[in-house]
Scaffold this motif. Structure first.
Motif, mmCIF file in Angstrom:
data_model
loop_
_atom_site.group_PDB
_atom_site.id
_atom_site.type_symbol
_atom_site.label_atom_id
_atom_site.label_comp_id
_atom_site.label_asym_id
_atom_site.label_seq_id
_atom_site.Cartn_x
_atom_site.Cartn_y
_atom_site.Cartn_z
ATOM 1 N N ALA A 360 0.852 -1.303 -0.020
ATOM 2 C CA ALA A 360 0.002 -0.057 -0.020
ATOM 3 C C ALA A 360 0.914 1.244 -0.045
ATOM 4 N N VAL A 426 -14.118 -1.798 -0.560
ATOM 5 C CA VAL A 426 -13.407 -0.718 0.311
ATOM 6 C C VAL A 426 -12.327 0.120 -1.167
ATOM 7 N N ARG A 430 -13.769 4.053 -2.138
ATOM 8 C CA ARG A 430 -12.750 5.091 -2.097
ATOM 9 C C ARG A 430 -12.544 5.716 -3.239
ATOM 10 N N SER A 466 -5.034 5.356 -5.146
ATOM 11 C CA SER A 466 -5.489 5.642 -3.838
ATOM 12 C C SER A 466 -6.328 4.644 -2.955
ATOM 13 N N GLY A 467 -7.455 4.195 -3.908
ATOM 14 C CA GLY A 467 -8.366 3.409 -3.488
ATOM 15 C C GLY A 467 -7.635 1.926 -3.188
ATOM 16 N N GLU A 469 -4.698 1.608 -2.168
ATOM 17 C CA GLU A 469 -3.767 1.867 -1.042
ATOM 18 C C GLU A 469 -4.573 1.662 0.001
ATOM 19 N N THR A 470 -5.672 2.230 0.106
ATOM 20 C CA THR A 470 -6.743 2.088 1.049
ATOM 21 C C THR A 470 -7.196 0.668 1.558
ATOM 22 N N SER A 471 -7.496 -0.073 0.424
ATOM 23 C CA SER A 471 -8.119 -1.282 0.484
ATOM 24 C C SER A 471 -6.809 -2.253 1.292
ATOM 25 N N GLN A 472 -5.712 -2.219 0.815
ATOM 26 C CA GLN A 472 -4.614 -2.745 1.133
ATOM 27 C C GLN A 472 -4.442 -2.799 2.829
ATOM 28 N N LEU A 473 -4.419 -1.452 3.111
ATOM 29 C CA LEU A 473 -4.362 -0.941 4.444
ATOM 30 C C LEU A 473 -5.383 -1.657 5.612
ATOM 31 N N ALA A 474 -6.755 -1.671 4.733
ATOM 32 C CA ALA A 474 -7.804 -2.084 5.841
ATOM 33 C C ALA A 474 -7.469 -3.703 5.654
#
Length: 499
Positions: A360, A426, A430, A466-467, A469-474
């Motif tokens: 991410a 997710v 995003r 960016s989406g 990145e957010t989903s991988q962090l989740a």
């Protein structure tokens, strides 16, 4: 444990299964073939469309019939193996898989291929459960973790290698060859199983739980169908919601039935065992993290970094190669002996989460960051998966090894679908939030098609990245939390058993 079960285990400890590593090689070969067929057909879609005049719906059923039947039957297959004999079910599974592969390779219409794939799914369900159950029966406690590690390695390799092998074969042969190549494997497997594998089954001979088998099959099939259909029809569509609700309702009925029937297919009291519950939670989240992240990565590599399908597949290979390399060295098995199962699971899940975080934060526009994250993820999977499979199987009486393998396979299917569904949701949420009012913001291809100029296209691509990145962090947070929870439950169970 009954005396018969104890005698079977003692036979293994005395070395009467001197060919156990050869047996493991044979069943792993069968396992690899089953797993390859989950993904190998994806690369043949253009050929199938041209040769069989298949519609989009036909192609979807060609791909999904196999996974749907297999996931629906896996728990029933494990229970049947315990009751009727694991060797018998292994032979039956190989025969059905071979016959189904022959029918698929020679299919002349979409309907014939869909039916053949469903038949292969029946054989695949039997093979998925009996292979792990046989491993538990022929290896003693000292060697079992290493053997399960090799079995898990084959699972990871099969998951990643299907599109690569399918693509390579289609460069030289027609689409039917990707099925016909299974036949010599099935024949060799049949001969080897008949000659080498010892028979084992639950000596109590419980009456078959036909209602439980029907409820588990229908419920799992409905839930998996909802997960498969979600990306195409939308998670809020009536078809998906109705199917998911029906699946959950039927599975709830299955649980209630199993709690009251005298001879349950799956003893729900297993879930009172903290060792079992901890391993179950971890197994779901390993599958969640690995499958969900690979689902996102294939899109990232193609839509953001600009690689073609085959190039994208090759660039996800380091994850599987890392798993293979570490499991073949026996590192996970040695660490389990030295540090204990809870510590190894916690370490593996933490590495998996760290790999997702690295992808991410470091892999947005650079493959080097992705490569680092994939290798770290592979190390985590190599440590966590065998330890958790061993924990699940150790928490269940040996005479119920088939049911344990069925639970393990069911959890993997559920975690796979959950990872794709949750992390995909997710990502989409995003992505749409960063493009308010944009035409086609519901999907990247639609947004790019509606883009006005290079600057707009770059803004859309940045929003998609960016989406991701957010989903991988989740996913990383979910995996880390699940890993710590599993480790705590397993540690608590060990202390309770010690007292």
């Amino acid at each position: 444990m009954t005396s018969t079960a104890a005698e079977q285990k003692d036979l293994a400890r005395r070395g009467d299964h001197a060919q156990r590593w050869l047996i493991l090689g044979v069943i792993c070969l069968a396992q690899l073939t089953v797993l390859l067929d989950n993904t190998v057909l994806n690369v043949a879609i253009p050929s199938l469309t041209a040769d069989l005049h298949a519609s989009t719906a036909d192609v979807q059923w060609m791909i999904n019939a196999y996974a749907l039947v297999q996931s629906g039957l896996v728990l029933t297959a494990g229970s049947s193996a315990d009751r009727y004999g694991r060797k018998k079910m292994l032979v039956t599974g190989l025969a059905l898989f071979g016959v189904g592969s022959l029918a698929a390779g020679l299919a002349q219409s979409s309907g014939q291929l869909i039916a053949a794939r469903a038949g292969m799914g029946v054989g695949g369900a039997l093979l998925m459960t009996t292979t792990l159950a046989v491993v538990v029966q022929i290896f003693d406690d000292a060697e079992r973790v290493k053997a399960i590690g090799i079995w898990s390695t084959v699972s990871s390799l099969g998951f990643a290698a299907g599109p690569l092998i399918g693509g390579a074969m289609l460069n030289h042969f027609w689409w039917g060859a990707i099925f016909l190549v299974n036949i010599p494997v099935a024949v060799i497997g049949l001969i080897a199983v008949v000659r080498l594998v010892p028979e084992s089954k639950d000596p109590r001979g419980d009456r078959p739980d036909l209602v439980g088998a029907l409820l588990s099959t229908l419920g799992m099939a409905a839930v998996v169908y909802a997960i498969i259909s979600g990306p195409e029809h939308g998670w809020g569509s009536g078809r998906v919601l109705l199917t998911a609700f029906a699946g959950v309702a039927v599975l709830t009925g299955f649980v209630l039935w199993e709690l009251h029937v005298p001879y349950p297919m799956l003893d729900m009291h297993f879930f009172r065992n903290q060792r079992f519950t901890g391993a179950v939670a971890g197994a779901i989240l390993v599958a969640f993290g690995m499958t969900g992240s690979l689902f996102l990565l294939t899109q990232h590599l193609q839509f953001v970094l600009g690689y073609g399908p085959l190039e994208a597949g090759l660039r996800t290979a380091p994850l599987a190669l890392t798993v293979v390399a570490l499991n073949l060295t026996g590192l996970g098995a040695r660490l389990v002996v030295r540090l204990g199962t809870p510590a190894v699971i916690a370490a593996g899940m933490s590495l998996l989460a760290a790999g997702l975080g690295a992808i991410a934060l470091l892999g947005g526009r650079d493959y080097d960051g992705l490569l680092f994250g994939l290798v770290v993820m592979g190390a985590g999977v190599a440590l966590a998966m065998p330890a958790m499979a061993n924990a699940i199987m150790s928490a269940i009486p040996p005479e119920k090894a088939g049911v344990g393998a069925g639970v393990n396979g069911t959890l993997a299917e559920f975690g796979n679908g959950l990872g794709v569904a949750v992390l995909g949701a997710v990502l989409n949420s995003r992505f749409a939030a960063l493009l308010p009012g944009a035409a086609g913001a519901a999907s990247l291809p639609a947004a790019l098609a509606a883009a006005d100029g290079a600057a707009e296209r770059e803004r859309i691509t940045d929003a998609f990245a960016s989406g991701l990145e957010t989903s991988q962090l989740a996913g990383a947070l979910a995996v880390l939390a699940g890993g710590l929870l599993a480790a705590v439950l397993l540690r608590r169970a060990e202390r309770t058993e010690a007292d």
